[in-house]
Design a protein around this motif. Sequence first.
Motif, mmCIF file in Angstrom:
data_model
loop_
_atom_site.group_PDB
_atom_site.id
_atom_site.type_symbol
_atom_site.label_atom_id
_atom_site.label_comp_id
_atom_site.label_asym_id
_atom_site.label_seq_id
_atom_site.Cartn_x
_atom_site.Cartn_y
_atom_site.Cartn_z
ATOM 1 N N ILE A 119 98.774 3.099 38.406
ATOM 2 C CA ILE A 119 99.707 3.615 37.395
ATOM 3 C C ILE A 119 99.299 5.017 36.949
ATOM 4 O O ILE A 119 100.136 5.933 36.862
ATOM 5 C CB ILE A 119 99.767 2.654 36.190
ATOM 6 N N LEU A 120 98.008 5.219 36.671
ATOM 7 C CA LEU A 120 97.530 6.524 36.209
ATOM 8 C C LEU A 120 97.681 7.585 37.291
ATOM 9 O O LEU A 120 98.053 8.734 36.994
ATOM 10 C CB LEU A 120 96.069 6.420 35.771
ATOM 11 N N ILE A 121 97.419 7.229 38.539
ATOM 12 C CA ILE A 121 97.567 8.180 39.640
ATOM 13 C C ILE A 121 99.019 8.614 39.780
ATOM 14 O O ILE A 121 99.334 9.808 39.928
ATOM 15 C CB ILE A 121 97.057 7.566 40.960
ATOM 16 N N ILE A 122 99.937 7.651 39.726
ATOM 17 C CA ILE A 122 101.366 7.973 39.873
ATOM 18 C C ILE A 122 101.847 8.824 38.706
ATOM 19 O O ILE A 122 102.606 9.781 38.884
ATOM 20 C CB ILE A 122 102.184 6.670 39.987
ATOM 21 N N ARG A 123 101.385 8.507 37.501
ATOM 22 C CA ARG A 123 101.822 9.274 36.329
ATOM 23 C C ARG A 123 101.265 10.694 36.333
ATOM 24 O O ARG A 123 101.926 11.632 35.875
ATOM 25 C CB ARG A 123 101.370 8.559 35.042
ATOM 26 N N SER A 124 100.036 10.864 36.840
ATOM 27 C CA SER A 124 99.373 12.163 36.734
ATOM 28 C C SER A 124 99.672 13.098 37.892
ATOM 29 O O SER A 124 99.481 14.310 37.763
ATOM 30 C CB SER A 124 97.853 11.970 36.638
ATOM 31 N N ASP A 125 100.148 12.584 39.016
ATOM 32 C CA ASP A 125 100.392 13.420 40.186
ATOM 33 C C ASP A 125 101.893 13.671 40.334
ATOM 34 O O ASP A 125 102.669 12.742 40.566
ATOM 35 C CB ASP A 125 99.845 12.745 41.448
ATOM 36 N N SER A 126 102.300 14.920 40.222
ATOM 37 C CA SER A 126 103.723 15.262 40.263
ATOM 38 C C SER A 126 104.352 14.976 41.620
ATOM 39 O O SER A 126 105.563 14.758 41.718
ATOM 40 C CB SER A 126 103.918 16.741 39.914
ATOM 41 N N GLN A 127 103.545 14.964 42.684
ATOM 42 C CA GLN A 127 104.083 14.699 44.017
ATOM 43 C C GLN A 127 104.475 13.231 44.201
ATOM 44 O O GLN A 127 105.150 12.891 45.177
ATOM 45 C CB GLN A 127 103.057 15.103 45.079
ATOM 46 N N LEU A 128 104.062 12.382 43.292
ATOM 47 C CA LEU A 128 104.411 10.967 43.361
ATOM 48 C C LEU A 128 105.527 10.600 42.385
ATOM 49 O O LEU A 128 105.796 9.412 42.185
ATOM 50 C CB LEU A 128 103.180 10.100 43.079
ATOM 51 N N HIS A 129 106.164 11.598 41.792
ATOM 52 C CA HIS A 129 107.253 11.323 40.857
ATOM 53 C C HIS A 129 108.554 11.148 41.637
ATOM 54 O O HIS A 129 109.443 12.001 41.635
ATOM 55 C CB HIS A 129 107.378 12.462 39.835
#
Length: 295
Positions: A32-42
């Motif tokens: 969850i934290l990785i997806i929220r913090s990395d704009s390429q995973l938005h």
Amino acid sequence: MGLSEDSDLQPILFGLFLFMYLITVLGNLLIILIIRSDSQLHSPMYFFLSNISLADMCFISTTVPKMITDIQTHSRVISYVGCLTQMSLFLFFGCMEDMLLTVMAYDRFVAICQPLHYPVIMNSHFCVFLVLVSFLFSIVDSQLHNLIALHFLYFKDVEIGNFFCDPSQLLSLTCFDSFTNNIVMYFAGVIFGFLPISAILFSYYKIISSINRIPSSGGKSKAFSTCGSHLLVVCLFYGTAIGEYLGSAVSSSPRKAVVSSVMYTMVTPMLNPFIYSLRNRDIQSALWRVHRRST
């Protein structure tokens, strides 16, 4: 009735399940934290993945902390209200993951079968709408079972042959009319079980048909790689769930039912973060970028 009567086995079970619980919570929280913090995973796929990770954390938290506490305190008592609450939350988060896996199958269907229309169809508003629909369906499912459970007579010293308030065993104790009970159960099974599985199978039928029309082997490999993690989680989720209920229907052994429940309630949520992180190059790249920024 718990997992085992062997007193020498209790410390081992306590350490094992505490370790599994912490791994599950930390693994899903990291995703969850990785997806929220990395704009390429938005993107829609990872938006749904973060919601599935949240559902996994809540799903395992409805049963394992109480079970670990019971092992430590040598008490297996749960109150009437506590039992119904645990059953309701267990059904809610289990159904939530079921619905979100169906939504992710639809997302992959649109991405592969209608790639030019994907940004228009899977816009942010529609993605939030799909999650809200999954949320509402999950509430309906849990409350349908509660409607039956609330017709129990209030009685004490009832044994449940599992380590949590298993809905299939709990509802067998009902004093409600068995015909109405069966109608509600079959209705819930069709709406929240058969239809999602059918939608996932239909989506992957269309996906495989579209992939087979791709001329290059590289294009086929890339298309399959975007679905591999999701398909593996779907097989694991439905395989353990179906195995549990088929096993409990065929076998009368309470010990086998407990083992299958452990697979469904603990092992599957624990493995999901590993599947998505080890088989997904985008997650691996995001983890590497976060690591580089932190160092």
